[in-house]
Design a protein around this motif. Sequence first.
Motif, short mmCIF file in Angstrom:
data_model
loop_
_atom_site.label_atom_id
_atom_site.label_comp_id
_atom_site.label_asym_id
_atom_site.label_seq_id
_atom_site.Cartn_x
_atom_site.Cartn_y
_atom_site.Cartn_z
N LEU A 82 0.79 -1.23 0.00
CA LEU A 82 0.00 0.00 0.00
C LEU A 82 0.83 1.28 0.00
O LEU A 82 0.33 2.33 -0.42
CB LEU A 82 -0.92 0.03 1.23
N ILE A 83 2.05 1.21 0.49
CA ILE A 83 2.86 2.41 0.66
C ILE A 83 4.02 2.43 -0.33
O ILE A 83 4.79 1.47 -0.42
CB ILE A 83 3.41 2.51 2.10
N THR A 84 4.15 3.49 -1.06
CA THR A 84 5.30 3.66 -1.96
C THR A 84 6.28 4.65 -1.34
O THR A 84 5.91 5.45 -0.48
CB THR A 84 4.84 4.18 -3.33
N GLU A 85 7.52 4.57 -1.77
CA GLU A 85 8.58 5.45 -1.29
C GLU A 85 8.70 5.42 0.24
O GLU A 85 9.00 6.44 0.87
CB GLU A 85 8.34 6.90 -1.75
N PHE A 86 8.48 4.25 0.82
CA PHE A 86 8.52 4.15 2.29
C PHE A 86 9.95 4.32 2.78
O PHE A 86 10.87 3.63 2.33
CB PHE A 86 7.96 2.81 2.76
N THR A 87 10.11 5.23 3.73
CA THR A 87 11.42 5.48 4.34
C THR A 87 11.30 5.26 5.85
O THR A 87 10.70 6.08 6.55
CB THR A 87 11.90 6.91 4.07
N PRO A 88 11.84 4.15 6.37
CA PRO A 88 11.74 3.91 7.82
C PRO A 88 12.69 4.79 8.60
O PRO A 88 13.79 5.11 8.13
CB PRO A 88 12.12 2.43 7.93
N LEU A 89 12.25 5.19 9.78
CA LEU A 89 13.08 5.95 10.69
C LEU A 89 13.24 5.14 11.98
O LEU A 89 12.33 4.43 12.39
CB LEU A 89 12.47 7.31 11.00
N PHE A 105 7.93 7.25 6.88
CA PHE A 105 7.09 8.08 6.03
C PHE A 105 7.09 7.51 4.62
O PHE A 105 8.06 6.88 4.17
CB PHE A 105 7.61 9.52 6.01
N GLY A 106 5.99 7.72 3.92
CA GLY A 106 5.87 7.24 2.55
C GLY A 106 4.67 7.88 1.89
O GLY A 106 4.15 8.89 2.37
N ARG A 107 4.23 7.27 0.81
CA ARG A 107 3.06 7.79 0.10
C ARG A 107 1.98 6.72 -0.01
O ARG A 107 2.26 5.58 -0.39
CB ARG A 107 3.45 8.27 -1.30
N PHE A 108 0.77 7.12 0.32
CA PHE A 108 -0.40 6.26 0.18
C PHE A 108 -1.30 6.86 -0.88
O PHE A 108 -1.81 7.97 -0.72
CB PHE A 108 -1.15 6.14 1.52
N GLU A 109 -1.44 6.17 -1.99
CA GLU A 109 -2.20 6.66 -3.15
C GLU A 109 -1.71 8.05 -3.55
O GLU A 109 -2.51 8.96 -3.85
CB GLU A 109 -3.70 6.65 -2.86
N GLY A 110 -0.39 8.25 -3.50
CA GLY A 110 0.22 9.51 -3.92
C GLY A 110 0.27 10.57 -2.84
O GLY A 110 0.89 11.62 -3.03
N ARG A 111 -0.33 10.29 -1.70
CA ARG A 111 -0.41 11.28 -0.61
C ARG A 111 0.63 10.96 0.45
O ARG A 111 0.73 9.82 0.91
CB ARG A 111 -1.81 11.23 0.00
N ARG A 152 3.37 18.24 12.70
CA ARG A 152 4.00 19.51 12.32
C ARG A 152 3.93 19.75 10.82
O ARG A 152 3.79 20.89 10.36
CB ARG A 152 5.47 19.53 12.76
N PHE A 153 4.03 18.68 10.05
CA PHE A 153 4.04 18.83 8.59
C PHE A 153 2.67 18.55 7.96
O PHE A 153 2.55 18.53 6.72
CB PHE A 153 5.10 17.91 7.98
N GLY A 154 1.64 18.34 8.76
CA GLY A 154 0.29 18.15 8.25
C GLY A 154 0.08 16.86 7.49
O GLY A 154 -0.69 16.81 6.52
N LEU A 155 0.74 15.77 7.95
CA LEU A 155 0.63 14.48 7.27
C LEU A 155 -0.28 13.53 8.05
O LEU A 155 -0.10 13.36 9.26
CB LEU A 155 2.01 13.84 7.12
N PRO A 156 -1.24 12.88 7.39
CA PRO A 156 -2.09 11.89 8.08
C PRO A 156 -1.24 10.75 8.64
O PRO A 156 -0.16 10.45 8.13
CB PRO A 156 -3.02 11.38 6.97
N VAL A 157 -1.76 10.11 9.68
CA VAL A 157 -1.05 9.00 10.32
C VAL A 157 -1.84 7.71 10.11
O VAL A 157 -3.03 7.64 10.43
CB VAL A 157 -0.87 9.25 11.83
N LEU A 158 -1.19 6.69 9.58
CA LEU A 158 -1.79 5.36 9.41
C LEU A 158 -1.10 4.40 10.36
O LEU A 158 0.13 4.31 10.38
CB LEU A 158 -1.62 4.87 7.97
N ALA A 159 -1.89 3.67 11.15
CA ALA A 159 -1.32 2.72 12.11
C ALA A 159 -1.88 1.33 11.84
O ALA A 159 -3.11 1.16 11.69
CB ALA A 159 -1.64 3.15 13.54
N PHE A 160 -1.00 0.35 11.80
CA PHE A 160 -1.41 -1.05 11.59
C PHE A 160 -1.08 -1.82 12.87
O PHE A 160 0.07 -1.94 13.26
CB PHE A 160 -0.67 -1.64 10.39
N VAL A 161 -2.13 -2.31 13.51
CA VAL A 161 -2.01 -2.91 14.85
C VAL A 161 -1.99 -4.43 14.75
O VAL A 161 -2.88 -5.03 14.14
CB VAL A 161 -3.18 -2.45 15.75
N ASP A 162 -0.98 -5.04 15.35
CA ASP A 162 -0.89 -6.50 15.38
C ASP A 162 0.05 -6.91 16.50
O ASP A 162 1.24 -7.12 16.29
CB ASP A 162 -0.39 -7.03 14.03
#
Length: 320
Positions: A82-89, A105-111, A152-162
């Motif tokens: 689902l995520i493109t250009e994912f950069t783990p920190l 951080f990455g892009r979800f459907e271009g966002r 701070r940068f106005g980016l939505p947060v997606l969390a996957f719980v497991d």
Amino acid sequence: MLVTRSYLDFEKPVAELESKLEELRTLASRDGAVSISEEVGRLEAKAASALSDIYATLTPWQKTQVARHPQRPHFIDYCAGLITEFTPLAGDRHYGEDQAIVAGFGRFEGRAVCVLGQEKGSTTESRLRHNFGMAKPEGYRKAVRLMEMADRFGLPVLAFVDTAGAFPGIEAEERGQAEAIARSTETCLGLGVPNVAVVIGEGGSGGAIALATANRVLMLEHAIYGVISPEGAASILWRDQGRAADAATAMKITAQDLLRLGIIDGIIPEATGGAHRGRDAAIANTGKAVAKALAEFDGLSPDEIRDRRAAKFLDIGRKL
């Protein structure tokens, strides 16, 4: 590469039929073998029907077993799909790195989005490296660091719980496990950007809530979400872990029960037989559900997003 399918106890009738199918396919693949396509087709239909019947009437304890299935897709699978250009920190800037929570951080459907996920691991080596998805304080503090950056940068947060729960070891307690979980939960509540949480397997106790205090909480069809594991509840209530099935029923931990109670906001369908039998479909359905949830908050101000999140959780308390 051929992967050997792992069957749960209640799937034995299907296991027997599919074993016979494999024998027939092997026989049919040999040179000069008699055509047995009709028999194969009959067995395929019978196995599919048996699987459908079993999964149409799963008990809460059986759903718990499906949620824990070793071949169920994990966070890294959803992230890759689902995520493109994912950069783990890495790192919490206080103590160290905790690989039980993978974040970046990455892009979800271009966002552009912030992505957090508890990763259990799929091999012995990766399970040990990720500590079976049970995070220590530094894992939750890393999540806080990234969520604050996203805000701070106005980016939505997606969390996957497991996760079965936060790591209960003494070293985690020494480093402030309860405070770290509380701080992560507080950060989720204070975000001025929309956050969406998806329970993809187990949602265990505060270890799950620390990431799942979100504007929208979704669950896979056969995922579970509860304050304690069925085994833990049984050992407390009846001093007998053997009554885990009774505890699972009483606790209302299935997606269907939690939607009815208003604890979650939606159920994401899985393939018949669970997400491990239809990994691509589960990931695609999750992407559609997340996109729909995020779209509900387009155009809203940070204060409106916070107010809606607060109202959602206050409403749960009022109704229950």
